[in-house]
Design a protein around this motif. Structure first.
Motif, short mmCIF file in Angstrom:
data_model
loop_
_atom_site.label_atom_id
_atom_site.label_comp_id
_atom_site.label_asym_id
_atom_site.label_seq_id
_atom_site.Cartn_x
_atom_site.Cartn_y
_atom_site.Cartn_z
N ALA B 36 0.87 -1.18 0.00
CA ALA B 36 0.00 0.00 0.00
C ALA B 36 0.90 1.22 0.00
CB ALA B 36 -0.89 -0.01 1.24
N VAL B 37 0.47 2.27 -0.69
CA VAL B 37 1.33 3.44 -0.79
C VAL B 37 0.52 4.73 -0.71
CG1 VAL B 37 1.28 3.44 -3.33
CG2 VAL B 37 3.17 4.56 -2.14
N ALA B 38 1.10 5.70 0.00
CA ALA B 38 0.53 7.06 0.02
C ALA B 38 1.67 8.01 -0.31
CB ALA B 38 -0.04 7.37 1.41
N GLY B 39 1.35 9.15 -0.93
CA GLY B 39 2.41 10.07 -1.33
C GLY B 39 2.05 11.53 -1.13
N LEU B 40 3.06 12.33 -0.95
CA LEU B 40 2.91 13.79 -0.93
C LEU B 40 3.91 14.34 -1.94
CD1 LEU B 40 2.85 14.43 2.91
CD2 LEU B 40 0.92 14.63 1.35
N PHE B 41 3.50 15.39 -2.65
CA PHE B 41 4.36 15.93 -3.71
C PHE B 41 4.48 17.44 -3.59
CE2 PHE B 41 2.40 12.02 -5.12
CZ PHE B 41 3.52 11.27 -5.45
N THR B 42 5.48 17.97 -4.28
CA THR B 42 5.71 19.41 -4.28
C THR B 42 4.45 20.17 -4.67
OG1 THR B 42 7.05 21.20 -5.18
CG2 THR B 42 6.53 19.42 -6.69
N ARG B 43 4.30 21.36 -4.06
CA ARG B 43 3.21 22.23 -4.47
C ARG B 43 3.71 23.31 -5.42
NH1 ARG B 43 0.78 23.56 1.32
NH2 ARG B 43 1.68 21.69 2.23
N ASN B 44 4.97 23.20 -5.81
CA ASN B 44 5.51 24.13 -6.80
C ASN B 44 4.75 23.94 -8.12
OD1 ASN B 44 7.33 25.45 -8.75
ND2 ASN B 44 8.82 25.43 -7.08
N GLY B 205 1.90 13.68 9.59
CA GLY B 205 3.33 13.60 9.90
C GLY B 205 4.11 14.71 9.21
N ALA B 206 3.73 15.03 7.97
CA ALA B 206 4.43 16.09 7.23
C ALA B 206 4.21 17.45 7.88
CB ALA B 206 3.95 16.11 5.78
N ALA B 207 2.99 17.66 8.37
CA ALA B 207 2.67 18.95 9.00
C ALA B 207 3.58 19.17 10.20
CB ALA B 207 1.21 18.98 9.43
N ARG B 208 3.93 18.08 10.85
CA ARG B 208 4.72 18.17 12.07
C ARG B 208 6.22 18.12 11.78
NH1 ARG B 208 4.31 13.22 16.54
NH2 ARG B 208 6.42 13.53 17.32
N SER B 209 6.60 17.86 10.54
CA SER B 209 8.03 17.66 10.24
C SER B 209 8.46 18.49 9.04
CB SER B 209 8.31 16.18 10.00
OG SER B 209 7.52 15.69 8.91
N PHE B 210 8.25 17.97 7.84
CA PHE B 210 8.81 18.63 6.66
C PHE B 210 8.13 19.97 6.35
CE2 PHE B 210 9.60 14.05 5.73
CZ PHE B 210 10.93 14.10 6.06
N ASN B 211 6.95 20.18 6.87
CA ASN B 211 6.34 21.49 6.68
C ASN B 211 6.75 22.48 7.76
OD1 ASN B 211 5.15 20.83 4.30
ND2 ASN B 211 3.17 20.29 5.20
N ARG B 212 7.71 22.11 8.57
CA ARG B 212 8.15 22.98 9.66
C ARG B 212 9.64 23.27 9.60
NH1 ARG B 212 8.14 20.84 14.42
NH2 ARG B 212 9.05 22.79 15.08
N ILE B 213 10.29 22.98 8.48
CA ILE B 213 11.72 23.26 8.41
C ILE B 213 12.02 24.18 7.24
CG2 ILE B 213 12.37 21.09 9.50
CD1 ILE B 213 13.09 19.98 6.76
N THR B 214 13.08 24.94 7.36
CA THR B 214 13.49 25.81 6.27
C THR B 214 15.00 25.91 6.23
OG1 THR B 214 13.33 28.00 5.29
CG2 THR B 214 13.27 27.92 7.69
N VAL B 215 15.54 25.92 5.03
CA VAL B 215 16.97 26.19 4.88
C VAL B 215 17.15 27.52 4.14
CG1 VAL B 215 19.13 25.47 3.77
CG2 VAL B 215 17.72 23.81 5.00
#
Lengths: 394, 394
Positions: B36-44, B205-215
């Motif tokens: 089973a697979v779920a995905g999130l992709f760039t919003r660019n 999970g993304a809201a708590r992780s990858f949507n909270r970091i910036t370089v």
């Protein structure tokens, strides 16, 4: 810098001991007779004490003097900061024998440290004694922080109603973004004008200049742009042909000063016009121009003279603007490097790389979607920018 | 990196010749049975060909393999790019003997250059032959671009219904901002689950992780996060106690990976939590956190280990959020350096400077205005960031 004095004004600049390196750090502009004045100030919610004081005083529309220090922003300094801004104005007023309320102030430099008001009060008499028409060059030097060179522009215009002069000086090298780029700018004219008539012209000039440049997307707490009119030419702004000539001259001077700020920005090696055409709307065009002009990846590629157009498209793509990536054309100077969203090949990139070696060039992004256009002036992000800003206070 | 294999999956990574430096650049994950697979992709708005292909295939909710290359983003490559993304999937499908539609793809690297599909097609059989459970470490290496180290995290959880494992690997070092930070991330679990049940957990999970970091505030055209569930543990997501344990494990793994991305970011020396409290609203708190976390002046001061809190306040002030500057308190780690909008003095700054020497610390901005809170994880802006990005393609 070809800087002419402006009739009706005298100026001076000296080292008062605020800067640790012994450079000039205190400047004064004196208006022989009360001048009409219009001002624009930072829209940052955190505002320095001198900005607060000027906002209080500028509605009068007239002033006799402007005293400016560099090396300390007098910002985030609490009520004591407000008191010191007032003392700074008072020191100038006393040295000049004018009313305290007719003196405006500006400060630029480190935020959060107490303004060394004693230095300023002690230096005020010598500063007043040094006033002379050509002192504007010393003044231009005294307002600098990390700027590499003093920046000033003068123009003269002949109209049906007589001749007038406009001289502008500016400081600004970091904390620059379009929302009234971070800087101090003083514009002097010998026209006779009412403050109410100057205000819309100043706002229009800013829209075309300081609101169109970016260095790092940060805005300052101390931005101040003042336009003073002495009336010494005897030519009235309302006289036939003058208003249009002045609007044009003001636009030219402000635009040249703004571009100079970008050219002299911290670590800057390139002045790059980001031009967006064919966006769905003006707002969309502006969004894309801002995203591209602020992108650290675009700006480091400019520094590296790398025609990395993918970063430009990626920045446009995250701007929130609507467009079809497969319809985008991209030009570096005269060289097309993207057609219909795809690269034009190695030869085009090599030609674009040649353009990137220049000190100034446009990057044009065509979206083919609508009538929206926008342009911003940006610079590269260099190793020196980081060095300058990592070491700024040490 | 303590990386455990995940039952039901085999992986591999090798050098296929895409990267000029001879490093690993092609990776493969194989699901022994359809996962089973779920995905999130760039919003660019600019999306790479592999992202477009995955978006087309992922609604099926099942996949047999993921093939990933680094060194080339296959983005802005036109219709030929789409064809090559398909050929890449097909090469994996043929080597594995599975249906082409059951293969997902991801690419990362330079934008705008043709994907060297021949290398990939030639390497596919060897890649398939190299598959083994512990191959996930090679896979983690094969997906890197400017990352300094491979990054992966594994956890195991015991629940009332049985034990499960979750292993995640990530790449990402530049083009990172909260709008799904720029990266590739692959999360493998041996739980049995339906895709529909995985999707909301992954988004959370993304809201708590990858949507909270910036370089650097830039976002990529290739962001892809995939969560695959093999079912090999025999433990169902719907079984008693499992869903909560998995949500918690997923949050932990994603957050650790996200922080690691910041720690390993281009030129990064510091991992800094920007925490905003007491804003008028959550949106305002987020605005301030973003302005501060992205400010080049704040980030260069972090690099310089300079407690230049004026820049933090200035960034907050331009964020658009409503607050009273005279009510702001600021902390660097445990040290308060601003109280009521003004500096706490030299001693506090010296103590804060000590904190800034550490590799990780929080900066807390208290506004005393309302219930709004937000936090982001950022890093410093260093000379190396500029060097890496100026030279990226040369």
């Amino acid at each position: 810098m070809q800087l002419l004095s402006c009739p009706g004004f005298a100026a001076a600049g000296l080292a008062a001991g605020i800067k640790k390196n012994g450079r000039k750090d205190l400047g004064l502009i004196f208006c022989e007779r009360p001048a009409a004045v219009a001002g624009l100030f930072t829209r940052n919610r955190v505002q320095a004490a001198p900005v607060r004081l000027d906002r209080e005083r500028i509605p009068r529309g007239r002033c006799r003097a402007v005293i400016v220090n560099s090396g300390n922003a007098n910002c985030c300094t609490g009520e004591e900061g407000d008191r010191r801004a007032r003392r700074m104005a008072r020191a100038a007023a006393q040295a000049l024998g004018v009313a305290e309320e007719e003196v405006l102030v500006a400060s630029t430099g480190v935020i959060g440290e107490p303004l060394p008001i004693d230095c300023i009060e002690q230096a005020a008499p010598a500063l007043a004694a040094a006033l002379r028409p050509e002192g504007i060059a010393d003044f231009a030097e005294a307002i600098l922080t990390t700027d590499r060179v003093p920046k000033g522009v003068s123009v003269e215009r002949e109209t049906a109603s007589g001749r007038f002069r406009l001289t502008g000086v500016v400081k600004g090298a970091g904390m620059i973004r379009p929302d009234l780029a971070t800087l101090l700018c003083f514009l002097l004219t010998d026209l006779a004008a009412e403050a109410e008539a100057l205000r819309p012209l100043l706002a229009e000039g800013a829209a075309r200049s300081f609101n169109r440049i970016t260095v790092d997307g940060d805005t300052s707490t101390n931005d101040t742009v003042l336009l003073l009119a002495s009336g010494a030419s005897g030519v009235g702004l309302a006289a036939p042909g003058v208003r249009e000539a002045f609007r044009e001259a003001l636009g030219e001077v402000m635009e040249r000063l703004a571009r100079w700020v970008v050219r002299d920005a911290e670590g800057s090696n390139k002045v790059v016009d980001i031009v967006v055409r064919g966006a769905a709307s003006e707002a969309d065009a502006r969004r894309i121009a801002e995203a591209v002009a602020h992108s650290p990846l675009v700006k480091t590629a400019l520094f590296g003279e790398d025609a990395n157009w993918g970063r430009i498209l990626a920045a446009a793509g995250r701007s929130g603007a609507e467009f079809d990536p497969a319809a985008v054309n991209l030009y570096v100077g005269p060289v097309q490097i993207v057609a219909g969203g795809a690269g034009c090949g190695k030869e085009a990139e090599a030609a674009a790389t040649e353009v990137l070696r220049a000190e100034a060039f446009p990057i044009v992004i065509e979206l083919g979607r609508g009538p929206g256009t926008a342009s911003l002036v940006t610079c590269d992000l260099s190793i020196d920018y980081v060095k300058i800003n990592a070491d700024y206070r040490s």
